[in-house]
Enzyme design. Sequence first.
Site, PDB file in Angstrom:
ATOM      1  N   CYS A   1       0.825  -1.214   0.000  1.00 57.77           N
ATOM      2  CA  CYS A   1       0.000   0.000   0.000  1.00 57.77           C
ATOM      3  C   CYS A   1       0.855   1.258   0.000  1.00 57.77           C
TER       4      CYS A   1
ATOM      5  N   CYS B   1      -1.692   1.772  -2.926  1.00 59.50           N
ATOM      6  CA  CYS B   1      -2.684   2.830  -2.680  1.00 59.50           C
ATOM      7  C   CYS B   1      -2.106   4.246  -2.695  1.00 59.50           C
TER       8      CYS B   1
ATOM      9  N   LYS C   1      -0.183   5.453  -5.947  1.00 63.84           N
ATOM     10  CA  LYS C   1      -1.231   5.449  -6.988  1.00 63.84           C
ATOM     11  C   LYS C   1      -2.146   6.661  -6.846  1.00 63.84           C
TER      12      LYS C   1
ATOM     13  N   GLY D   1      -8.492  -5.893 -16.967  1.00 69.62           N
ATOM     14  CA  GLY D   1      -9.706  -5.087 -16.838  1.00 69.62           C
ATOM     15  C   GLY D   1     -10.125  -4.892 -15.400  1.00 69.62           C
TER      16      GLY D   1
ATOM     17  N   TYR E   1      -9.111  -3.716 -11.132  1.00 71.45           N
ATOM     18  CA  TYR E   1      -8.824  -2.482 -10.404  1.00 71.45           C
ATOM     19  C   TYR E   1      -7.565  -1.796 -10.959  1.00 71.45           C
TER      20      TYR E   1
ATOM     21  N   GLU F   1      -7.356   1.620 -13.143  1.00 69.70           N
ATOM     22  CA  GLU F   1      -6.803   2.818 -12.495  1.00 69.70           C
ATOM     23  C   GLU F   1      -5.605   3.362 -13.275  1.00 69.70           C
TER      24      GLU F   1
ATOM     25  N   GLY G   1      -3.808  -9.492 -12.274  1.00 72.57           N
ATOM     26  CA  GLY G   1      -4.080 -10.172 -11.016  1.00 72.57           C
ATOM     27  C   GLY G   1      -2.839 -10.314 -10.146  1.00 72.57           C
TER      28      GLY G   1
ATOM     29  N   HIS H   1     -27.161  20.701  -0.339  1.00 68.54           N
ATOM     30  CA  HIS H   1     -27.294  21.256  -1.677  1.00 68.54           C
ATOM     31  C   HIS H   1     -26.300  22.377  -1.911  1.00 68.54           C
TER      32      HIS H   1
ATOM     33  N   GLU I   1     -26.216  14.410  -2.626  1.00 70.12           N
ATOM     34  CA  GLU I   1     -27.628  14.585  -2.266  1.00 70.12           C
ATOM     35  C   GLU I   1     -28.540  13.726  -3.141  1.00 70.12           C
TER      36      GLU I   1
HETATM   37  P1  FAD Z   1       1.437  -6.080   2.044  1.00 67.84           P
HETATM   38  O1  FAD Z   1       1.051  -4.673   2.275  1.00 67.84           O
HETATM   39  O2  FAD Z   1       1.745  -6.475   0.657  1.00 67.84           O
HETATM   40  O3  FAD Z   1       2.701  -6.368   2.985  1.00 67.84           O
HETATM   41  C1  FAD Z   1       3.393  -7.576   2.935  1.00 67.84           C
HETATM   42  C2  FAD Z   1       4.820  -7.306   3.381  1.00 67.84           C
HETATM   43  O4  FAD Z   1       5.452  -8.542   3.672  1.00 67.84           O
HETATM   44  C3  FAD Z   1       5.675  -6.637   2.303  1.00 67.84           C
HETATM   45  O5  FAD Z   1       6.241  -5.465   2.822  1.00 67.84           O
HETATM   46  C4  FAD Z   1       6.735  -7.680   1.952  1.00 67.84           C
HETATM   47  O6  FAD Z   1       7.989  -7.094   1.639  1.00 67.84           O
HETATM   48  C5  FAD Z   1       6.808  -8.467   3.254  1.00 67.84           C
HETATM   49  N1  FAD Z   1       7.271  -9.837   3.085  1.00 67.84           N
HETATM   50  C6  FAD Z   1       6.840 -10.764   2.194  1.00 67.84           C
HETATM   51  N2  FAD Z   1       7.436 -11.947   2.423  1.00 67.84           N
HETATM   52  C7  FAD Z   1       8.288 -11.771   3.490  1.00 67.84           C
HETATM   53  C8  FAD Z   1       9.148 -12.619   4.218  1.00 67.84           C
HETATM   54  N3  FAD Z   1       9.247 -13.917   3.933  1.00 67.84           N
HETATM   55  N4  FAD Z   1       9.865 -12.085   5.237  1.00 67.84           N
HETATM   56  C9  FAD Z   1       9.752 -10.786   5.572  1.00 67.84           C
HETATM   57  N5  FAD Z   1       8.918  -9.932   4.922  1.00 67.84           N
HETATM   58  C10 FAD Z   1       8.188 -10.426   3.911  1.00 67.84           C
HETATM   59  N6  FAD Z   1      -6.050  -1.295  -1.419  1.00 67.84           N
HETATM   60  C11 FAD Z   1      -6.910  -0.342  -1.024  1.00 67.84           C
HETATM   61  O7  FAD Z   1      -7.620  -0.540  -0.026  1.00 67.84           O
HETATM   62  N7  FAD Z   1      -7.018   0.857  -1.684  1.00 67.84           N
HETATM   63  C12 FAD Z   1      -6.266   1.138  -2.771  1.00 67.84           C
HETATM   64  O8  FAD Z   1      -6.380   2.230  -3.336  1.00 67.84           O
HETATM   65  C13 FAD Z   1      -5.356   0.161  -3.221  1.00 67.84           C
HETATM   66  N8  FAD Z   1      -4.580   0.405  -4.282  1.00 67.84           N
HETATM   67  C14 FAD Z   1      -3.685  -0.538  -4.690  1.00 67.84           C
HETATM   68  C15 FAD Z   1      -2.920  -0.262  -5.799  1.00 67.84           C
HETATM   69  C16 FAD Z   1      -2.006  -1.185  -6.257  1.00 67.84           C
HETATM   70  C17 FAD Z   1      -1.171  -0.875  -7.482  1.00 67.84           C
HETATM   71  C18 FAD Z   1      -1.868  -2.429  -5.566  1.00 67.84           C
HETATM   72  C19 FAD Z   1      -0.857  -3.435  -6.038  1.00 67.84           C
HETATM   73  C20 FAD Z   1      -2.628  -2.716  -4.455  1.00 67.84           C
HETATM   74  C21 FAD Z   1      -3.554  -1.770  -4.015  1.00 67.84           C
HETATM   75  N9  FAD Z   1      -4.381  -2.017  -2.915  1.00 67.84           N
HETATM   76  C22 FAD Z   1      -5.272  -1.067  -2.510  1.00 67.84           C
HETATM   77  C23 FAD Z   1      -4.309  -3.301  -2.178  1.00 67.84           C
HETATM   78  C24 FAD Z   1      -3.478  -3.141  -0.888  1.00 67.84           C
HETATM   79  O9  FAD Z   1      -2.230  -2.561  -1.196  1.00 67.84           O
HETATM   80  C25 FAD Z   1      -3.281  -4.505  -0.241  1.00 67.84           C
HETATM   81  O10 FAD Z   1      -4.535  -5.129  -0.050  1.00 67.84           O
HETATM   82  C26 FAD Z   1      -2.584  -4.380   1.116  1.00 67.84           C
HETATM   83  O11 FAD Z   1      -1.339  -3.753   0.998  1.00 67.84           O
HETATM   84  C27 FAD Z   1      -2.416  -5.778   1.741  1.00 67.84           C
HETATM   85  O12 FAD Z   1      -1.706  -5.673   2.957  1.00 67.84           O
HETATM   86  P2  FAD Z   1      -0.909  -6.918   3.528  1.00 67.84           P
HETATM   87  O13 FAD Z   1      -0.449  -6.517   4.880  1.00 67.84           O
HETATM   88  O14 FAD Z   1      -1.690  -8.146   3.373  1.00 67.84           O
HETATM   89  O15 FAD Z   1       0.350  -7.087   2.552  1.00 67.84           O
HETATM   90  P1  NDP Z   2      -8.119  -8.009 -10.468  1.00 65.25           P
HETATM   91  O1  NDP Z   2      -8.435  -9.376 -10.038  1.00 65.25           O
HETATM   92  O2  NDP Z   2      -8.973  -6.874 -10.021  1.00 65.25           O
HETATM   93  O3  NDP Z   2      -8.100  -7.962 -12.067  1.00 65.25           O
HETATM   94  C1  NDP Z   2      -7.301  -8.815 -12.819  1.00 65.25           C
HETATM   95  C2  NDP Z   2      -7.627  -8.565 -14.273  1.00 65.25           C
HETATM   96  O4  NDP Z   2      -6.693  -9.250 -15.087  1.00 65.25           O
HETATM   97  C3  NDP Z   2      -9.005  -9.068 -14.676  1.00 65.25           C
HETATM   98  O5  NDP Z   2      -9.560  -8.162 -15.590  1.00 65.25           O
HETATM   99  C4  NDP Z   2      -8.699 -10.402 -15.362  1.00 65.25           C
HETATM  100  O6  NDP Z   2      -9.631 -10.746 -16.332  1.00 65.25           O
HETATM  101  C5  NDP Z   2      -7.395 -10.036 -16.037  1.00 65.25           C
HETATM  102  N1  NDP Z   2      -6.565 -11.186 -16.371  1.00 65.25           N
HETATM  103  C6  NDP Z   2      -6.161 -12.184 -15.563  1.00 65.25           C
HETATM  104  N2  NDP Z   2      -5.354 -13.027 -16.240  1.00 65.25           N
HETATM  105  C7  NDP Z   2      -5.262 -12.538 -17.489  1.00 65.25           C
HETATM  106  C8  NDP Z   2      -4.580 -12.971 -18.657  1.00 65.25           C
HETATM  107  N3  NDP Z   2      -3.848 -14.078 -18.657  1.00 65.25           N
HETATM  108  N4  NDP Z   2      -4.696 -12.241 -19.781  1.00 65.25           N
HETATM  109  C9  NDP Z   2      -5.453 -11.126 -19.796  1.00 65.25           C
HETATM  110  N5  NDP Z   2      -6.125 -10.652 -18.720  1.00 65.25           N
HETATM  111  C10 NDP Z   2      -6.027 -11.370 -17.583  1.00 65.25           C
HETATM  112  O7  NDP Z   2      -6.600  -7.811 -10.074  1.00 65.25           O
HETATM  113  P2  NDP Z   2      -5.682  -6.538 -10.038  1.00 65.25           P
HETATM  114  O8  NDP Z   2      -4.323  -7.041 -10.336  1.00 65.25           O
HETATM  115  O9  NDP Z   2      -6.234  -5.423 -10.860  1.00 65.25           O
HETATM  116  O10 NDP Z   2      -5.773  -6.105  -8.507  1.00 65.25           O
HETATM  117  C11 NDP Z   2      -5.535  -7.049  -7.465  1.00 65.25           C
HETATM  118  C12 NDP Z   2      -6.295  -6.649  -6.239  1.00 65.25           C
HETATM  119  O11 NDP Z   2      -5.679  -5.533  -5.630  1.00 65.25           O
HETATM  120  C13 NDP Z   2      -7.728  -6.208  -6.495  1.00 65.25           C
HETATM  121  O12 NDP Z   2      -8.606  -7.300  -6.577  1.00 65.25           O
HETATM  122  C14 NDP Z   2      -8.013  -5.326  -5.336  1.00 65.25           C
HETATM  123  O13 NDP Z   2      -8.508  -6.099  -4.265  1.00 65.25           O
HETATM  124  C15 NDP Z   2      -6.654  -4.748  -4.989  1.00 65.25           C
HETATM  125  N6  NDP Z   2      -6.600  -3.370  -5.459  1.00 65.25           N
HETATM  126  C16 NDP Z   2      -7.434  -2.449  -4.890  1.00 65.25           C
HETATM  127  C17 NDP Z   2      -7.460  -1.156  -5.345  1.00 65.25           C
HETATM  128  C18 NDP Z   2      -8.399  -0.197  -4.730  1.00 65.25           C
HETATM  129  O14 NDP Z   2      -8.899  -0.472  -3.650  1.00 65.25           O
HETATM  130  N7  NDP Z   2      -8.647   0.951  -5.344  1.00 65.25           N
HETATM  131  C19 NDP Z   2      -6.600  -0.707  -6.429  1.00 65.25           C
HETATM  132  C20 NDP Z   2      -5.752  -1.737  -6.949  1.00 65.25           C
HETATM  133  C21 NDP Z   2      -5.764  -3.017  -6.468  1.00 65.25           C
HETATM  134  P3  NDP Z   2     -10.947 -11.594 -15.957  1.00 65.25           P
HETATM  135  O15 NDP Z   2     -11.872 -10.659 -15.283  1.00 65.25           O
HETATM  136  O16 NDP Z   2     -11.416 -12.048 -17.290  1.00 65.25           O
HETATM  137  O17 NDP Z   2     -10.473 -12.723 -15.076  1.00 65.25           O
END
Ligand code: FAD
Ligand code: NDP
Length: 455
Positions: A43, A48, A51, A179, A181, A185, A265, A439, A444
């Site tokens: 994050c 998050c 982004k 397609g 998140y 985005e 994904g 408003h 609203e």
């Molecule tokens: P993480 O935050 O991924 O933390 C895991 C940590 O474990 C990492 O720092 C990693 O280095 C560490 N680690 C892994 N393996 C080991 C190991 N063996 N030893 C020591 N350390 C290790 N969520 C939202 O709610 N709003 C958003 O706008 C949003 N935007 C996102 C945008 C993007 C591009 C992405 C990729 C994700 C986004 N998410 C968003 C999802 C959100 O970031 C995750 O759901 C959240 O960070 C999960 O938290 P976590 O603690 O499970 O894992």
């Molecule tokens: P998502 O699961 O949201 O989307 C993955 C996308 O990739 C889908 O459209 C899927 O298609 C497509 N896909 C998967 N495999 C292939 C392939 N082989 N070829 C072409 N397309 C493929 O995953 P994201 O990676 O976008 O995000 C992961 C998670 O992170 C989210 O589910 C969300 O929980 C979190 N996140 C949250 C955000 C927020 O809160 N604003 C922002 C960013 C991430 P299909 O639908 O057909 O399977």
Amino acid sequence: MNTFEFDLAVIGGGSGGVRAARMAAQRGARVLLAEAGALGGTCVNVGCIPKKLYSYAAHFGEAFTLAHGFGWDAPKPVLDWPRLKANRAREITRLNGIYHDLLANAGVQLVNGWASLAGPHTVAVAGTGGARHITSRHILVATGGHPLVPDLPGAEHGVTSDGMFDLDPFPRRLVVVGGGYIASEFASIFHGLGAHVTQLVRGGHLLRGFDADVSNFLAAEMRKAGVHLRIHTEVAAVTRQGDLRQVLLKDGSTLEADAVLFATGRVPNVAGLGLTAVGVAQGKDGAIVVDAHHQTSVPSIHALGDVTARLQLTPVALGEAMALVDRLLGTGARRMDYDFVPTAVFTHPNVGTVGCTEAEARAKFGAVAVFKTDFKPLMHTLSGSTERTFMKLVVDRASDRVVGLHMVGPDAGEVVQGFAVAMKAGATKAVFDSTIGIHPTLAEEFVTMRTPVPD
Ligand code: FAD
Ligand code: NDP
């Protein structure tokens, strides 16, 4: 007698791990946290926060154009991409430091290193001084996930979301594969920053799992804004000549790009954790299987957040961490409540949603009433933009409860957060109707929709 060195050992210092460690230490527990990379996890470092900062940057670009209708004249703005990247990096470093201080001040013992399970109560931590084994009454695995890139020829010429924040140079032409998140985005954000963006979606819709009206409305708005959105489109291969990428599609056509983003994904970070040896059960893609209390098949080992591959959202990981610490170190057996988890997608325009889609509500409740509106926001009466806003309520007819609320429009996440509280409290449509609007706002409209769409 206390036979363990720690009460809680946390593997992973992301959203969930940091929150659990800090809360446990504040309750007087002896806590160790091992983080292999930068504190704050996905994050803070590549999710998050950066982004959303880039989303603001993209909105500023658009604001110069919108301001013209309000009487402002300004030369065409130019993005200083290196400055945006440097400012983002500085802010993220500041946040890493804050996380460090919060943990240290709470008394958490921090280890910068890779950790794995060496037994039901033992964690091996690889630090600069070599491997060290520690024992703990409870262990929490909160290792998050990483992007999954499809196995196709030339996939290595693409980048994942992790690499998007520091792209060099700025991609004039960007192809986004996916397609969900992240794809939607980044397509919006990089279009807003000035790139020519083509988004390739293999299915028929954006944001699978969201309400169909939301996904259709968003697709139309993104297209209107200038994102080249292509559905039912799959990539066959990527080739590279110098800085130029060629994306070969399964229909035989080719796209040229400066960068290709695979947003296809994410999968759990489980490799090398020693889960099998210790007996921790895993599911699809290796996700750690947990019960309602985040306990794995090994009673002393818990897991939460993205490594359990359920709802992958930061506030969910935080909520799970707080529920777990309450249970392990508090008085009760509080469970994380997954009902009415709101979410926003920071596309342009934003999506905000909470509760059931219309299809889910029909399947769950049978008879539902649906209220919808789409309109031109007041700001765009002068801005010249053709962007419209969409809102939808789904009501269970039997109980009159509002069970789904959806919005595509400016600051949708900000709007939906407040309504999520009302819905969690059980608000009925009658309560929405008796609520006075503010408003003139967009929000609203949610309390003034009176006529359901015909079934
Ligand atoms: P993480 O935050 O991924 O933390 C895991 C940590 O474990 C990492 O720092 C990693 O280095 C560490 N680690 C892994 N393996 C080991 C190991 N063996 N030893 C020591 N350390 C290790 N969520 C939202 O709610 N709003 C958003 O706008 C949003 N935007 C996102 C945008 C993007 C591009 C992405 C990729 C994700 C986004 N998410 C968003 C999802 C959100 O970031 C995750 O759901 C959240 O960070 C999960 O938290 P976590 O603690 O499970 O894992
Ligand atoms: P998502 O699961 O949201 O989307 C993955 C996308 O990739 C889908 O459209 C899927 O298609 C497509 N896909 C998967 N495999 C292939 C392939 N082989 N070829 C072409 N397309 C493929 O995953 P994201 O990676 O976008 O995000 C992961 C998670 O992170 C989210 O589910 C969300 O929980 C979190 N996140 C949250 C955000 C927020 O809160 N604003 C922002 C960013 C991430 P299909 O639908 O057909 O399977």
